[in-house]
Design a protein around this motif. Structure first.
Motif, PDB file in Angstrom:
ATOM      1  N   ASP A  46      18.736  11.861  36.913  1.00  0.00           N
ATOM      2  CA  ASP A  46      17.392  11.318  36.752  1.00  0.00           C
ATOM      3  C   ASP A  46      16.475  12.442  36.305  1.00  0.00           C
ATOM      4  OD1 ASP A  46      15.274   9.647  36.738  1.00  0.00           O
ATOM      5  OD2 ASP A  46      15.398   9.068  38.840  1.00  0.00           O
ATOM      6  N   THR A  47      15.978  12.353  35.081  1.00  0.00           N
ATOM      7  CA  THR A  47      15.408  13.511  34.381  1.00  0.00           C
ATOM      8  C   THR A  47      13.891  13.519  34.402  1.00  0.00           C
ATOM      9  OG1 THR A  47      17.314  13.400  32.906  1.00  0.00           O
ATOM     10  CG2 THR A  47      15.476  14.752  32.190  1.00  0.00           C
ATOM     11  N   PHE A  48      13.318  14.723  34.471  1.00  0.00           N
ATOM     12  CA  PHE A  48      11.879  14.926  34.291  1.00  0.00           C
ATOM     13  C   PHE A  48      11.605  15.132  32.800  1.00  0.00           C
ATOM     14  CE2 PHE A  48      12.282  16.495  38.722  1.00  0.00           C
ATOM     15  CZ  PHE A  48      11.308  15.700  39.330  1.00  0.00           C
ATOM     16  N   GLU A 102      22.225   8.978  23.101  1.00  0.00           N
ATOM     17  CA  GLU A 102      21.195   8.116  23.688  1.00  0.00           C
ATOM     18  C   GLU A 102      21.810   6.824  24.204  1.00  0.00           C
ATOM     19  OE1 GLU A 102      16.833   6.232  22.399  1.00  0.00           O
ATOM     20  OE2 GLU A 102      18.085   7.308  20.931  1.00  0.00           O
ATOM     21  N   ASN A 103      21.340   6.394  25.354  1.00  0.00           N
ATOM     22  CA  ASN A 103      21.800   5.175  26.042  1.00  0.00           C
ATOM     23  C   ASN A 103      23.205   5.310  26.622  1.00  0.00           C
ATOM     24  OD1 ASN A 103      19.377   3.795  25.359  1.00  0.00           O
ATOM     25  ND2 ASN A 103      20.239   3.276  23.342  1.00  0.00           N
ATOM     26  N   ASP A 153      15.270  20.724  24.754  1.00  0.00           N
ATOM     27  CA  ASP A 153      15.230  19.499  23.961  1.00  0.00           C
ATOM     28  C   ASP A 153      16.437  18.630  24.296  1.00  0.00           C
ATOM     29  OD1 ASP A 153      17.494  20.429  22.449  1.00  0.00           O
ATOM     30  OD2 ASP A 153      16.134  21.593  21.184  1.00  0.00           O
ATOM     31  N   ASP A 154      16.386  17.390  23.829  1.00  0.00           N
ATOM     32  CA  ASP A 154      17.425  16.417  24.175  1.00  0.00           C
ATOM     33  C   ASP A 154      18.789  16.848  23.642  1.00  0.00           C
ATOM     34  OD1 ASP A 154      17.892  13.321  24.995  1.00  0.00           O
ATOM     35  OD2 ASP A 154      19.046  13.801  23.188  1.00  0.00           O
ATOM     36  N   TRP A 155      18.844  17.443  22.454  1.00  0.00           N
ATOM     37  CA  TRP A 155      20.126  17.805  21.852  1.00  0.00           C
ATOM     38  C   TRP A 155      20.903  18.786  22.734  1.00  0.00           C
ATOM     39  CZ3 TRP A 155      23.797  16.716  18.488  1.00  0.00           C
ATOM     40  CH2 TRP A 155      24.699  17.723  18.118  1.00  0.00           C
ATOM     41  N   HIS A 156      20.271  19.854  23.165  1.00  0.00           N
ATOM     42  CA  HIS A 156      20.980  20.877  23.920  1.00  0.00           C
ATOM     43  C   HIS A 156      21.250  20.457  25.361  1.00  0.00           C
ATOM     44  CE1 HIS A 156      19.352  23.358  20.583  1.00  0.00           C
ATOM     45  NE2 HIS A 156      20.504  23.983  20.716  1.00  0.00           N
ATOM     46  N   ASN A 170       9.999  11.569  21.754  1.00  0.00           N
ATOM     47  CA  ASN A 170       9.920  11.449  20.279  1.00  0.00           C
ATOM     48  C   ASN A 170       9.147  12.600  19.632  1.00  0.00           C
ATOM     49  OD1 ASN A 170      11.368   8.955  20.283  1.00  0.00           O
ATOM     50  ND2 ASN A 170       9.463   7.910  20.885  1.00  0.00           N
ATOM     51  N   PRO A 171       9.647  13.829  19.650  1.00  0.00           N
ATOM     52  CA  PRO A 171      10.949  14.217  20.180  1.00  0.00           C
ATOM     53  C   PRO A 171      10.922  14.410  21.692  1.00  0.00           C
ATOM     54  CG  PRO A 171       9.867  16.121  19.259  1.00  0.00           C
ATOM     55  CD  PRO A 171       8.959  14.950  18.981  1.00  0.00           C
ATOM     56  N   ASP A 172      12.118  14.296  22.296  1.00  0.00           N
ATOM     57  CA  ASP A 172      12.228  14.414  23.745  1.00  0.00           C
ATOM     58  C   ASP A 172      12.308  15.878  24.167  1.00  0.00           C
ATOM     59  OD1 ASP A 172      12.194  11.705  23.931  1.00  0.00           O
ATOM     60  OD2 ASP A 172      14.363  11.471  24.128  1.00  0.00           O
ATOM     61  N   TRP A 173      11.433  16.242  25.083  1.00  0.00           N
ATOM     62  CA  TRP A 173      11.476  17.551  25.735  1.00  0.00           C
ATOM     63  C   TRP A 173      11.484  17.311  27.239  1.00  0.00           C
ATOM     64  CZ3 TRP A 173      12.153  22.272  23.512  1.00  0.00           C
ATOM     65  CH2 TRP A 173      12.033  22.337  22.113  1.00  0.00           C
TER      66      TRP A 173
END
Length: 343
Positions: free
Chosen positions: A155-157, A146-147, A134-137, A162-165
């Protein structure tokens, strides 16, 4: 009936004149005479055409012929088995067997194991975590909200939003998960595969392997970090390798540095690999940012720590003087067989 009896006598003479010299000819005989569609079976079918007063006489002749054909088969079978057993006499079963081709570990696995072995000798344990994160870890807990512009460095896959995985871009997610457990001190190394959306070339790929390290305790200093990495590099590349630290920037460490070693291909004289500088970067490192500690529930006024991370492919290319990163993932046996002696 007389014609059938004469035919049976002809079959007897044929069987008596046969030479069975192997399993193939024995099986051919069985199929011809004793199988469900063989001659013996078909002769029994003629019983219905025999007059009633001659059936008993014909049945005796037929049974005698069947017994004769079956005994011949069994005798030949036993003879062939006996010959087979005699063929093994004199074989020395204590002699070594025929050599089998030996496989090899992948060069990435070889270097990974060597790196982990070095850090284990320094008291580090191995910790691993999920590749889908997830985005947090993967970002936010590492002081990358964010931003944040530093996210553009990776550059991420993304798998969902929402939520970001996402597919993790580094193994730092394992460090966050270990710090969140609150079991201090922490001294770990984190090997694993990571993913970044990059153009595949001789120097880059959309997936690669990392080893990151983390040490958190009271009174941990940058000097501890330097001595740890000095020991690691000299154990991996030899005592003669030169080392330097350059100031750098990472949002999750402060201060931050990149570590270079003298080029192993030109011995520091300058070549295409080191871009004629005599130095090759092998890892990034620094003191864990206080905000990262606080994000994980660790008191940054009491605890400090350092972290470092390196790409295993880059280390492997330097160690074995490999000039194309794509060779690690094309499964070319000619390339992989070169590492058989390294098992």
């Amino acid at each position: 009936m007389e014609m059938i009896v004469k035919q049976i006598e002809a079959y007897r003479e044929e069987i008596s004149g046969l030479e069975i010299n192997g399993p193939a000819s024995l099986e051919e005989y069985r199929l011809k005479f004793l199988s469900t569609k063989g001659i013996v079976k078909s002769l029994f079918g003629e019983m219905r055409n025999i007059p009633a007063d001659q059936k008993k006489e014909f049945g005796a002749v037929l049974n005698a012929f069947k017994q004769f054909a079956e005994e011949k088969y069994e005798n030949w079978k036993q003879s062939l088995e006996s010959q087979s057993d005699q063929g093994t006499v004199g074989v020395d079963y204590t002699l070594p067997g025929d050599p089998l081709p030996v496989g090899s570990r992948h060069p990435i696995s070889l270097v990974r194991n060597e790196i982990l072995s070095i850090f284990r000798r320094l008291g580090f344990s191995v910790a691993e975590g999920p590749e889908i994160e997830d985005d947090w870890h993967n970002f936010s807990a590492l002081n990358l909200p964010e931003n944040h512009p530093a996210r553009d460095m990776q550059d991420t896959f993304y798998l969902s939003q929402n939520p970001d995985w996402l597919l993790r871009t580094h193994t730092s997610n394992v460090q966050i998960r270990e710090m969140e457990k609150g079991k201090l001190p922490i001294r770990i190394v984190n090997p694993g595969r990571v993913y970044r959306n990059e153009t595949i070339s001789a120097r880059a790929h959309c997936f690669f392997h990392q080893v990151e390290g983390l040490y958190i305790d009271e009174q941990v200093s940058f000097a501890d970090l330097k001595q740890t990495l000095y020991f690691f590099v000299q154990e991996l590349f030899g005592k003669d390798v030169k080392i330097r630290f350059r100031p750098s920037y990472f949002p999750f460490t402060e201060p931050s540095a990149e570590m270079d070693i003298s080029c192993l291909l030109c011995n520091g004289k300058g070549c295409n690999v080191c871009k004629h500088t005599g130095w090759v970067e092998i890892l990034g490192c620094g003191m864990v940012h206080p905000q990262v500690l606080e994000n994980c529930g660790i008191d940054s006024n009491k605890y400090t720590g350092y972290a470092f991370g390196m790409g295993i492919e880059r280390i492997t290319m330097l160690k074995y003087q490999i000039n194309d990163l794509r060779l690690f993932s094309v499964n070319d046996v000619r390339f992989l067989q070169q590492f058989t002696a390294s098992i």
